[in-house]
Design an enzyme around this catalytic site. Structure first.
Site, short mmCIF file in Angstrom:
data_model
loop_
_atom_site.label_atom_id
_atom_site.label_comp_id
_atom_site.label_asym_id
_atom_site.label_seq_id
_atom_site.Cartn_x
_atom_site.Cartn_y
_atom_site.Cartn_z
N HIS A 34 -3.63 -9.34 3.77
CA HIS A 34 -5.07 -9.41 3.95
C HIS A 34 -5.39 -10.26 5.18
O HIS A 34 -4.83 -11.34 5.37
CB HIS A 34 -5.75 -10.04 2.73
CG HIS A 34 -5.81 -9.15 1.55
ND1 HIS A 34 -6.00 -9.61 0.26
CD2 HIS A 34 -5.70 -7.79 1.44
CE1 HIS A 34 -6.00 -8.59 -0.58
NE2 HIS A 34 -5.82 -7.48 0.12
N ARG A 38 -0.78 -2.20 -6.77
CA ARG A 38 -0.91 -3.30 -5.79
C ARG A 38 -1.82 -4.38 -6.36
O ARG A 38 -1.53 -5.57 -6.25
CB ARG A 38 -1.45 -2.73 -4.48
CG ARG A 38 -1.73 -3.76 -3.38
CD ARG A 38 -2.10 -2.99 -2.11
NE ARG A 38 -2.89 -3.76 -1.17
CZ ARG A 38 -2.38 -4.56 -0.25
NH1 ARG A 38 -1.08 -4.72 -0.17
NH2 ARG A 38 -3.16 -5.19 0.60
N ARG A 83 0.87 -1.17 0.00
CA ARG A 83 0.00 0.00 0.00
C ARG A 83 0.90 1.23 0.00
O ARG A 83 2.03 1.18 0.52
CB ARG A 83 -0.90 0.02 1.24
CG ARG A 83 -1.83 -1.18 1.36
CD ARG A 83 -2.63 -1.10 2.66
NE ARG A 83 -3.57 -2.21 2.80
CZ ARG A 83 -3.29 -3.35 3.42
NH1 ARG A 83 -2.09 -3.53 3.97
NH2 ARG A 83 -4.18 -4.32 3.50
N TYR A 125 -9.24 -11.58 -6.65
CA TYR A 125 -8.30 -11.58 -7.77
C TYR A 125 -8.49 -12.78 -8.68
O TYR A 125 -8.07 -12.74 -9.84
CB TYR A 125 -6.86 -11.52 -7.25
CG TYR A 125 -6.57 -10.20 -6.59
CD1 TYR A 125 -6.45 -9.03 -7.34
CD2 TYR A 125 -6.47 -10.09 -5.21
CE1 TYR A 125 -6.22 -7.81 -6.73
CE2 TYR A 125 -6.24 -8.87 -4.60
CZ TYR A 125 -6.12 -7.74 -5.36
OH TYR A 125 -5.90 -6.53 -4.76
N HIS A 180 -2.63 2.65 -6.16
CA HIS A 180 -3.21 1.44 -5.56
C HIS A 180 -3.46 0.37 -6.62
O HIS A 180 -3.44 -0.83 -6.31
CB HIS A 180 -4.51 1.77 -4.83
CG HIS A 180 -4.93 0.71 -3.86
ND1 HIS A 180 -4.23 0.43 -2.71
CD2 HIS A 180 -5.96 -0.17 -3.89
CE1 HIS A 180 -4.82 -0.55 -2.05
NE2 HIS A 180 -5.86 -0.94 -2.75
N LYS A 189 -2.60 -2.67 7.79
CA LYS A 189 -3.83 -2.32 8.48
C LYS A 189 -3.95 -3.08 9.79
O LYS A 189 -3.57 -4.24 9.89
CB LYS A 189 -5.04 -2.61 7.59
CG LYS A 189 -5.18 -1.67 6.41
CD LYS A 189 -6.47 -1.93 5.65
CE LYS A 189 -6.68 -0.92 4.52
NZ LYS A 189 -7.92 -1.16 3.78
#
Length: 335
Positions: free
Chosen positions: A299, A276, A179, A308, A273, A205
């Site tokens: 994730h 990514r 990110r 994806y 982004h 995150k």
């Protein structure tokens, strides 16, 4: 952690306390503390929760015609919650915002129940708006390489170190799937020199840390920037610097990509982004497995990574339709 995120979170909490009044303020403060220390949410996420909860209390108070206290929350009916959601929608909120808005209120309600204070059953009885998940829009391998090449911007009136800096950041986004906030939070000591390592540790995150491999070509791009950068890059200081020597702003990188996508004829979806997304999609197309890609991207849930597979399948079908002789049905002729 950017100090501006902490400051924004603090301002959002102050606004929430003002909206809550004396009765709910200590309970809301306890809820925010739980989000920070038990769930380890980032200041940016806590800011969003606080803003959404403040909006919920404001609209609920307007709907009920008075201040919102524990008794009002306990006696809420589903129609009251729907009225608040409708008012938020009328203010122009998109479905994704409404989902987050309702999630904040439900989170506070769960906190009240865990503390043995009471239940707000109406919040669980109302369904959140449905979201149509849009597929990520990656760029091609060729476009990603062009965006990370300083030569693409050779005609711009900018210092060579700035061009090298932006190229190094973009190379990290595409080469390691970072990110933009993760790339810009790296210190000079965290990124090895070429030949002296092949991975970095990033904090994503929720404060989750992960090890990410870095290609030697990417490290060479970073090394070129280090050589040209006019500022002292101390090991514990930010690696990427702005024009005046301070930490580089994400907006500067976004603007660089905007200029390049115009020159390269790329769509508006070609953002930092998107690189990514491109990292994940190209890995999957090359035979990478979902679990490994999940770990590389940081994730928390595999379901987030599974999107994806749809991107890869869509690209495969597009190629089939454009190339396969049986992809198009023959036109019907009259009998």
């Amino acid at each position: 952690m950017a100090s501006t995120d902490v400051e924004k979170a603090a301002r959002a909490e102050i606004a929430l306390m003002a909206a809550a009044g004396e009765a709910l303020a200590p309970l809301l403060r306890g809820w925010l503390d739980r989000l920070a220390h038990e769930r380890r949410l980032s200041p940016k996420t806590r800011e969003a929760y606080a803003r959404d909860m403040a909006a919920f209390l404001h609209l609920l108070g307007r709907h009920l015609g008075g201040p919102v206290g524990l008794e009002a929350l306990a006696t809420l009916a589903p129609r009251d919650v729907r009225a608040v959601i409708a008012a938020r929608r009328a203010d122009g909120a998109e479905p994704r915002t409404l989902v987050r808005f309702l999630a904040a209120a439900r989170s506070f309600a769960r906190h009240l129940e865990r503390e043995g204070i009471g239940k707000v059953g109406a919040l669980a009885a109302v369904k959140a708006p449905k979201l149509v998940r849009s597929l990520p829009r990656p760029v091609t391998v060729e476009a990603a390489r062009a965006l990370a090449d300083p030569a693409t911007r050779a005609g711009e009136d900018r210092d060579n170190w700035v061009l090298a800096r932006d190229a190094a950041v973009i190379a990290l986004l595409y080469g390691s799937g970072l990110r933009i906030s993760e790339a810009l939070s790296l210190t000079a000591g965290e990124v090895p020199l070429p030949g002296q390592g092949d991975q970095v540790t990033v904090t994503g995150k929720g404060g989750r840390m992960r090890m990410v491999p870095v290609l030697q070509q990417v490290l060479e791009a970073v090394s070129e920037y280090r050589t040209l950068c006019p500022y002292q890059l101390d090991p514990d200081a930010p690696l990427f610097r702005g024009a005046k020597g301070g930490p580089l702003s994400p907006r500067v990188v976004q603007q660089a990509v905007e200029r390049m996508r115009g020159a390269l004829g790329l769509p508006d979806s070609a953002t930092p982004h998107a690189l990514r997304h491109s990292f994940a999609t190209h890995l999957l197309a090359g035979g990478g497995d979902l679990r490994s890609i999940q770990e590389l991207l940081g994730h928390a849930s595999l379901s987030t990574t599974q999107v994806y597979t749809a991107v890869d399948a869509a690209a495969l079908m597009a190629s089939w339709r454009s190339a396969h002789p049986r992809a198009r049905l023959p036109e019907k002729t009259g009998q």
